[in-house]
Design a protein around this motif. Structure first.
Motif, mmCIF file in Angstrom:
data_model
loop_
_atom_site.group_PDB
_atom_site.id
_atom_site.type_symbol
_atom_site.label_atom_id
_atom_site.label_comp_id
_atom_site.label_asym_id
_atom_site.label_seq_id
_atom_site.Cartn_x
_atom_site.Cartn_y
_atom_site.Cartn_z
ATOM 1 N N ALA A 67 0.818 -1.216 0.000
ATOM 2 C CA ALA A 67 0.000 0.000 0.000
ATOM 3 C C ALA A 67 0.852 1.266 0.000
ATOM 4 O O ALA A 67 0.518 2.246 -0.675
ATOM 5 N N VAL A 68 1.942 1.260 0.724
ATOM 6 C CA VAL A 68 2.828 2.432 0.748
ATOM 7 C C VAL A 68 3.400 2.673 -0.642
ATOM 8 O O VAL A 68 3.350 3.797 -1.155
ATOM 9 N N ASP A 69 3.902 1.635 -1.275
ATOM 10 C CA ASP A 69 4.485 1.773 -2.617
ATOM 11 C C ASP A 69 3.444 2.273 -3.613
ATOM 12 O O ASP A 69 3.707 3.178 -4.405
ATOM 13 N N ARG A 70 2.278 1.677 -3.574
ATOM 14 C CA ARG A 70 1.192 2.031 -4.490
ATOM 15 C C ARG A 70 0.839 3.520 -4.376
ATOM 16 O O ARG A 70 0.691 4.218 -5.373
ATOM 17 N N ASN A 71 0.743 4.006 -3.158
ATOM 18 C CA ASN A 71 0.347 5.402 -2.964
ATOM 19 C C ASN A 71 1.471 6.386 -3.250
ATOM 20 O O ASN A 71 1.221 7.482 -3.740
ATOM 21 N N ILE A 72 2.689 6.006 -2.996
ATOM 22 C CA ILE A 72 3.828 6.843 -3.395
ATOM 23 C C ILE A 72 3.862 6.961 -4.914
ATOM 24 O O ILE A 72 4.043 8.056 -5.466
ATOM 25 N N LEU A 73 3.678 5.849 -5.596
ATOM 26 C CA LEU A 73 3.665 5.877 -7.068
ATOM 27 C C LEU A 73 2.549 6.760 -7.603
ATOM 28 O O LEU A 73 2.763 7.557 -8.529
ATOM 29 N N ARG A 74 1.382 6.635 -7.040
ATOM 30 C CA ARG A 74 0.240 7.440 -7.496
ATOM 31 C C ARG A 74 0.532 8.933 -7.360
ATOM 32 O O ARG A 74 0.317 9.711 -8.292
ATOM 33 N N VAL A 90 12.618 15.987 -9.418
ATOM 34 C CA VAL A 90 12.249 16.328 -8.045
ATOM 35 C C VAL A 90 11.146 15.387 -7.562
ATOM 36 O O VAL A 90 11.207 14.854 -6.446
ATOM 37 N N SER A 91 10.140 15.142 -8.409
ATOM 38 C CA SER A 91 9.069 14.214 -8.040
ATOM 39 C C SER A 91 9.621 12.817 -7.777
ATOM 40 O O SER A 91 9.234 12.163 -6.800
ATOM 41 N N ILE A 92 10.525 12.370 -8.623
ATOM 42 C CA ILE A 92 11.115 11.037 -8.451
ATOM 43 C C ILE A 92 11.944 10.988 -7.177
ATOM 44 O O ILE A 92 11.825 10.047 -6.386
ATOM 45 N N ASN A 93 12.782 11.995 -6.953
ATOM 46 C CA ASN A 93 13.621 12.002 -5.749
ATOM 47 C C ASN A 93 12.789 12.025 -4.474
ATOM 48 O O ASN A 93 13.110 11.327 -3.504
ATOM 49 N N GLU A 94 11.720 12.811 -4.452
ATOM 50 C CA GLU A 94 10.856 12.843 -3.276
ATOM 51 C C GLU A 94 10.176 11.497 -3.050
ATOM 52 O O GLU A 94 10.042 11.042 -1.918
ATOM 53 N N ALA A 95 9.752 10.858 -4.133
ATOM 54 C CA ALA A 95 9.132 9.534 -4.025
ATOM 55 C C ALA A 95 10.127 8.522 -3.455
ATOM 56 O O ALA A 95 9.773 7.698 -2.602
ATOM 57 N N LEU A 96 11.369 8.597 -3.894
ATOM 58 C CA LEU A 96 12.385 7.661 -3.395
ATOM 59 C C LEU A 96 12.681 7.898 -1.921
ATOM 60 O O LEU A 96 12.877 6.943 -1.158
ATOM 61 N N GLU A 97 12.700 9.149 -1.510
ATOM 62 C CA GLU A 97 12.908 9.445 -0.086
ATOM 63 C C GLU A 97 11.761 8.897 0.767
ATOM 64 O O GLU A 97 11.992 8.341 1.843
ATOM 65 N N ASP A 106 12.915 -3.177 -0.639
ATOM 66 C CA ASP A 106 13.040 -3.022 -2.086
ATOM 67 C C ASP A 106 12.144 -1.927 -2.665
ATOM 68 O O ASP A 106 12.062 -1.772 -3.883
ATOM 69 N N SER A 107 11.470 -1.176 -1.815
ATOM 70 C CA SER A 107 10.509 -0.186 -2.289
ATOM 71 C C SER A 107 11.144 0.873 -3.184
ATOM 72 O O SER A 107 10.609 1.195 -4.254
ATOM 73 N N ALA A 108 12.259 1.427 -2.772
ATOM 74 C CA ALA A 108 12.883 2.501 -3.546
ATOM 75 C C ALA A 108 13.291 2.012 -4.932
ATOM 76 O O ALA A 108 13.067 2.703 -5.931
ATOM 77 N N LYS A 109 13.846 0.834 -5.011
ATOM 78 C CA LYS A 109 14.259 0.273 -6.296
ATOM 79 C C LYS A 109 13.040 0.040 -7.198
ATOM 80 O O LYS A 109 13.054 0.384 -8.388
ATOM 81 N N PHE A 110 11.997 -0.512 -6.640
ATOM 82 C CA PHE A 110 10.767 -0.785 -7.378
ATOM 83 C C PHE A 110 10.151 0.516 -7.904
ATOM 84 O O PHE A 110 9.817 0.644 -9.074
ATOM 85 N N ILE A 111 10.014 1.497 -7.030
ATOM 86 C CA ILE A 111 9.415 2.777 -7.389
ATOM 87 C C ILE A 111 10.279 3.514 -8.414
ATOM 88 O O ILE A 111 9.765 4.073 -9.382
ATOM 89 N N ASN A 112 11.582 3.503 -8.229
ATOM 90 C CA ASN A 112 12.484 4.153 -9.169
ATOM 91 C C ASN A 112 12.352 3.542 -10.564
ATOM 92 O O ASN A 112 12.348 4.269 -11.565
ATOM 93 N N GLY A 113 12.232 2.228 -10.626
ATOM 94 C CA GLY A 113 12.091 1.558 -11.918
ATOM 95 C C GLY A 113 10.844 1.999 -12.663
ATOM 96 O O GLY A 113 10.886 2.303 -13.863
#
Length: 124
Positions: A67-74, A90-97, A106-113
């Protein structure tokens, strides 16, 4: 992200979730306006954002993602696609943080991809 999480997982009313965050973090003025814009905009475009996530997530159904990953991506995708004043990086960097702070190992790697693939495809 916390408002989106409360709405998504807790099935809380969006206005109630926004009020909780407003009180917790003492949001006022431009900060509250921006938070509201992100939340309402993301929810308004939810089906479209989830479709984009699905297209880039290789065998992961959006509803089965953490759920955290899904909502960060959205949120990040909404910023990237609809808020022109915020640079994509900036949007990508904030999402990764956020992923590093609130997500799994593995969330940051998944979201970055996913965000990187969308950025390359759409040239945002």
């Amino acid at each position: 992200m916390q408002v989106m999480y409360q709405v998504d997982v807790g099935k809380m009313d969006v206005d109630e979730a926004l009020q909780n965050i407003q009180e917790q973090f003492k949001l006022t003025g431009p900060d509250l306006d921006f938070t509201s814009q992100l939340v309402y905009g993301t929810l308004d475009k939810l089906a479209e954002l989830d479709q984009i996530i699905s297209e880039h997530s290789r065998e992961w159904l959006v509803e089965r993602m953490a759920a955290v990953d899904r909502n960060i991506l959205r949120l990040a995708l909404f910023e990237m696609l609809y808020i022109q004043e915020i640079p994509t990086n900036v949007s990508i960097n904030e999402a990764l943080e956020m992923a590093k702070r609130f997500g799994g190992a593995d969330s940051a790697k998944f979201i970055n991809g996913i965000l990187g693939a969308v950025a390359r495809q759409t040239k945002v």
